[in-house]
Structure formats: structure tokens, C-alpha cells
Design an enzyme around this catalytic site. Sequence first.
Site, PDB file in Angstrom:
ATOM      1  N   PHE A  12       0.838  -1.210   0.000  1.00 32.10           N
ATOM      2  CA  PHE A  12       0.000   0.000   0.000  1.00 32.10           C
ATOM      3  C   PHE A  12       0.876   1.265   0.000  1.00 32.10           C
ATOM      4  CE2 PHE A  12      -2.020   2.901   3.299  1.00 32.10           C
ATOM      5  CZ  PHE A  12      -2.762   3.632   2.377  1.00 32.10           C
ATOM      6  N   TYR A 146       5.080  -7.542  16.076  1.00 30.07           N
ATOM      7  CA  TYR A 146       5.196  -6.336  15.232  1.00 30.07           C
ATOM      8  C   TYR A 146       5.892  -5.217  16.006  1.00 30.07           C
ATOM      9  CZ  TYR A 146       3.555  -2.528  12.146  1.00 30.07           C
ATOM     10  OH  TYR A 146       3.467  -1.438  11.299  1.00 30.07           O
TER      11      TYR A 146
HETATM   12  P1  NAD Z   1       1.447  -3.530   3.175  1.00 32.48           P
HETATM   13  O1  NAD Z   1       1.213  -4.864   3.818  1.00 32.48           O
HETATM   14  O2  NAD Z   1       0.482  -3.040   2.185  1.00 32.48           O
HETATM   15  O3  NAD Z   1       2.881  -3.493   2.501  1.00 32.48           O
HETATM   16  C1  NAD Z   1       3.992  -4.172   3.005  1.00 32.48           C
HETATM   17  C2  NAD Z   1       4.719  -4.811   1.839  1.00 32.48           C
HETATM   18  O4  NAD Z   1       5.894  -5.487   2.347  1.00 32.48           O
HETATM   19  C3  NAD Z   1       3.880  -5.872   1.133  1.00 32.48           C
HETATM   20  O5  NAD Z   1       3.889  -5.643  -0.263  1.00 32.48           O
HETATM   21  C4  NAD Z   1       4.574  -7.176   1.476  1.00 32.48           C
HETATM   22  O6  NAD Z   1       4.430  -8.164   0.483  1.00 32.48           O
HETATM   23  C5  NAD Z   1       6.012  -6.714   1.670  1.00 32.48           C
HETATM   24  N1  NAD Z   1       6.811  -7.619   2.465  1.00 32.48           N
HETATM   25  C6  NAD Z   1       6.521  -8.164   3.674  1.00 32.48           C
HETATM   26  N2  NAD Z   1       7.517  -8.952   4.090  1.00 32.48           N
HETATM   27  C7  NAD Z   1       8.470  -8.912   3.124  1.00 32.48           C
HETATM   28  C8  NAD Z   1       9.743  -9.520   2.987  1.00 32.48           C
HETATM   29  N3  NAD Z   1      10.237 -10.339   3.910  1.00 32.48           N
HETATM   30  N4  NAD Z   1      10.456  -9.263   1.864  1.00 32.48           N
HETATM   31  C9  NAD Z   1       9.966  -8.445   0.908  1.00 32.48           C
HETATM   32  N5  NAD Z   1       8.773  -7.831   0.988  1.00 32.48           N
HETATM   33  C10 NAD Z   1       8.034  -8.071   2.089  1.00 32.48           C
HETATM   34  O7  NAD Z   1       1.616  -2.497   4.392  1.00 32.48           O
HETATM   35  P2  NAD Z   1       1.756  -0.910   4.361  1.00 32.48           P
HETATM   36  O8  NAD Z   1       0.611  -0.342   5.072  1.00 32.48           O
HETATM   37  O9  NAD Z   1       2.075  -0.452   3.003  1.00 32.48           O
HETATM   38  O10 NAD Z   1       3.019  -0.693   5.296  1.00 32.48           O
HETATM   39  C11 NAD Z   1       4.300  -0.408   4.778  1.00 32.48           C
HETATM   40  C12 NAD Z   1       5.271  -0.131   5.912  1.00 32.48           C
HETATM   41  O11 NAD Z   1       4.832   1.001   6.659  1.00 32.48           O
HETATM   42  C13 NAD Z   1       5.402  -1.283   6.904  1.00 32.48           C
HETATM   43  O12 NAD Z   1       6.752  -1.400   7.293  1.00 32.48           O
HETATM   44  C14 NAD Z   1       4.551  -0.844   8.073  1.00 32.48           C
HETATM   45  O13 NAD Z   1       5.026  -1.396   9.277  1.00 32.48           O
HETATM   46  C15 NAD Z   1       4.731   0.660   8.026  1.00 32.48           C
HETATM   47  N6  NAD Z   1       3.574   1.338   8.638  1.00 32.48           N
HETATM   48  C16 NAD Z   1       2.390   1.436   7.964  1.00 32.48           C
HETATM   49  C17 NAD Z   1       1.310   2.060   8.586  1.00 32.48           C
HETATM   50  C18 NAD Z   1      -0.011   2.225   7.888  1.00 32.48           C
HETATM   51  O14 NAD Z   1      -0.952   2.748   8.509  1.00 32.48           O
HETATM   52  N7  NAD Z   1      -0.176   1.852   6.643  1.00 32.48           N
HETATM   53  C19 NAD Z   1       1.430   2.551   9.890  1.00 32.48           C
HETATM   54  C20 NAD Z   1       2.650   2.393  10.539  1.00 32.48           C
HETATM   55  C21 NAD Z   1       3.723   1.803   9.908  1.00 32.48           C
END
Ligand code: NAD
Length: 323
Positions: A12, A146
Site C-alpha cells: 500500500f 510487530y
Molecule cells: P502492506 O502490507 O500493504 O505493505 C507491506 C509490503 O511489504 C507488502 O507488499 C509485502 O508483500 C512486503 N513484504 C513483507 N515482508 C516482506 C519480505 N520479507 N520481503 C519483501 N517484501 C516483504 O503495508 P503498508 O501499510 O504499506 O506498510 C508499509 C510499511 O509502513 C510497513 O513497514 C509498516 O510497518 C509501516 N507502517 C504502515 C502504517 C499504515 O498505517 N499503513 C502505519 C505504521 C507503519
Amino acid sequence: MARILVTGGAGFLGSHFCEHLLARGDEVVALDNFATSDGSNIEALRDNSRFTFVEADVVEELPVRGPLDVVAHLASPASPPEYLKLPLETLRVGSTGTERCLELCRRAGARFLLASTSEVYGDPQVHPQAEAYWGNVNPIGVRSVYDEAKRYAEALTMAYSRIGLVDVGIVRIFNTYGPRLRPGDGRVVSNFLVQALTGEPLTIYGTGLQTRSFCFVDDLVRGLCAMADVRGVTGPVNLGNPIEVTIEDLAGRVQRVTGSTSGVVRLPGPTDDPARRRPDITMARRLLEWEPLVDLDDGLRRSAEWFAGQLGRSGLVPMREKP
Ligand code: NAD
Ligand code: UDP
């Protein structure tokens, strides 16, 4: 023009970040293993000659060649139901995955940008949360896979910085929403929008009086870019929208924006669900000249349009039959 590696680039936030970087002229390498995504988010980027996609697990070797200016580590399951299903993978991507990225930065002389989270504050006893607050995390609770992975990732990143091995920047991202949230990922905005648009009651967990502060994805991505660009700013820096709402209030807004009349259903609250969350963004304002601009109802409207398209409909008229 910079060359930037984005781990989790098919997710995302990652896909929006890649799109934004390409639009301003950077060269982007996105790396992802599709643990919590598929290729759909980056389909439109594949024709861009400045975009490369590498399918790989960041926990394993990083098969990325050539110079790099920035490595942004966004890979990690992020939705609670998803990281609870992938506990060991979540711990590994935060620990080994972060180390692999830092080592790559050390070799390439690149800046490292860590996508940390408001979850490092756990169920906060200080409100709103400023970066100086150490947090209140249950280290053996279900969510710890997490929270503690991200806390370790921050500790490792700071160690590389203190020893002088890598120029680093840590952002603590608060709840972010928008188009391309996966409809089935279980987060509150995706759940509510899908439920509202398919004529299902909105599932409120617990009292509904717990709060979150929701940031629209375009705003968040501007903050990520700003932090990627400013060498020497370590942070951590909170990125999020300081407007705090209860989950009940959010349900009402989603209903108004979608015209849903399907009501709500009350379900038990998840274990260790934080009661309140709101970022203090003084630091982001000062160091990055950043603040969110998109109003919550406006952002929900824009998200609802995208979700409606995903559900195979053009408008926001609630549908009675399931997609
Ligand atoms: P998401 O799940 O949509 O995206 C995460 C991506 O990481 C996915 O495409 C997944 O396939 C990939 N991924 C997971 N493990 C992997 C690995 N071992 N190797 C390669 N790719 C891997 O989540 P998001 O909301 O886009 O979050 C992205 C980042 O932002 C994350 O690190 C999350 O902790 C952080 N974050 C997001 C939010 C939010 O509200 N969206 C809030 C706080 C932190
Ligand atoms: N939540 C809810 N209904 C849902 C999904 C989530 O009431 O269908 C609540 C959840 O209990 C939490 C808040 O909404 O209090 C935010 O949940 P989410 O999983 O989106 O993110 P979190 O901030 O907990 O990581």
C-alpha cells in the site's frame, strides 16, 4: 535525480511512494516478496523505464546491483490480522531484513530510511505521543511480534548511525489510509469501506471509544520523501495526522460518505488494542516542514471511490448483493 530502493514496494504505502518518486524524476527499484500484496499496485509502474521490480525476500540476500542513494525499508506486514498470521516472518523482516538493508547502505554509501510505527508507543500512557516518549509495549503480548520487531529495527538503525556506518532516518508512521489499502487486509478503514459499500454492517470492535488519528496516503508519502531527502536528520520523526477520532466517529463518517444505511455490529475488542493514539508532529513540522493537508472526510471520499471501483462499481451507491 536519485536511485532509490524501496522494500515492500508492491504494498500500500510502498507503491504510492514509488509512484511519487518516479513522478519527480527519480529512478526506483522496488523489492517485494508479495507476503501481503500482489502485483496489482505496481502494474501501472512497470512501463516506466526508471522503474525496476525485484521479487525477493528482504530477509534473504538482496539481489540489487548498481549505485543507490537511498534504501527505504517499508517491507513488513502492517495490518494486525496479517502480522498475527505471520508472526515469525514479521519478526524476521524487522530484524534480519533491517540488518540486510543497513548493510546494503553501508556498502553503497546510501541513506537508510526506516518505516517504523506508532506501535512502538504500544498502549500509550502519554497523550499525544511525542518522539521522546518511550512507550508502553507488552513484550510478550500477541502484538509484540510487530511492535518489538520495529523497536529492534529502530535500535539497530540507531546503532549503525552512532558507530557512523550509515546515514539514517527513522519515521514513526501513524495509521494511514487511502486507495490501494487491500480490501481484505482487516484494517479498520478497509473493513468499514468494504462493509459500507457492500451493504454489510460496520464491525466495531470493543467500545468504539478507542481513538486513532488517520492520515491520507498522499500526505504521508510527502513526509516519506522529505525524510528520504534530508541527509543528517536521524529522527525518529512522527508522521501522522494529529486529528484524533473515535472508531465510532469513523464509522459514522464512512456511513455518511458512502450513503450506507447498513448500521453497525459490535464485536469483542482485540487483545492489547491501544486505547488512544495521536501523534505530536512538532518535530515533523520543524525538521521536514511537513504537515498533513487532506481532511478526513475528503480522504475517505477519495478512498471510497477507489474501493467502489475495486468492487466492480462506478459510483458510491451502496450495493445490496456481495461482489
Ligand atoms: P502492506 O502490507 O500493504 O505493505 C507491506 C509490503 O511489504 C507488502 O507488499 C509485502 O508483500 C512486503 N513484504 C513483507 N515482508 C516482506 C519480505 N520479507 N520481503 C519483501 N517484501 C516483504 O503495508 P503498508 O501499510 O504499506 O506498510 C508499509 C510499511 O509502513 C510497513 O513497514 C509498516 O510497518 C509501516 N507502517 C504502515 C502504517 C499504515 O498505517 N499503513 C502505519 C505504521 C507503519
Ligand atoms: N477496528 C474496528 N473494526 C474493524 C477493524 C478494526 O473497530 O473492523 C478497530 C481496532 O480494534 C482498533 C482500530 O479500529 O481499535 C484500528 O485498527 P487497525 O487494525 O486499523 O489498526 P491499529 O491501529 O490497531 O494497528
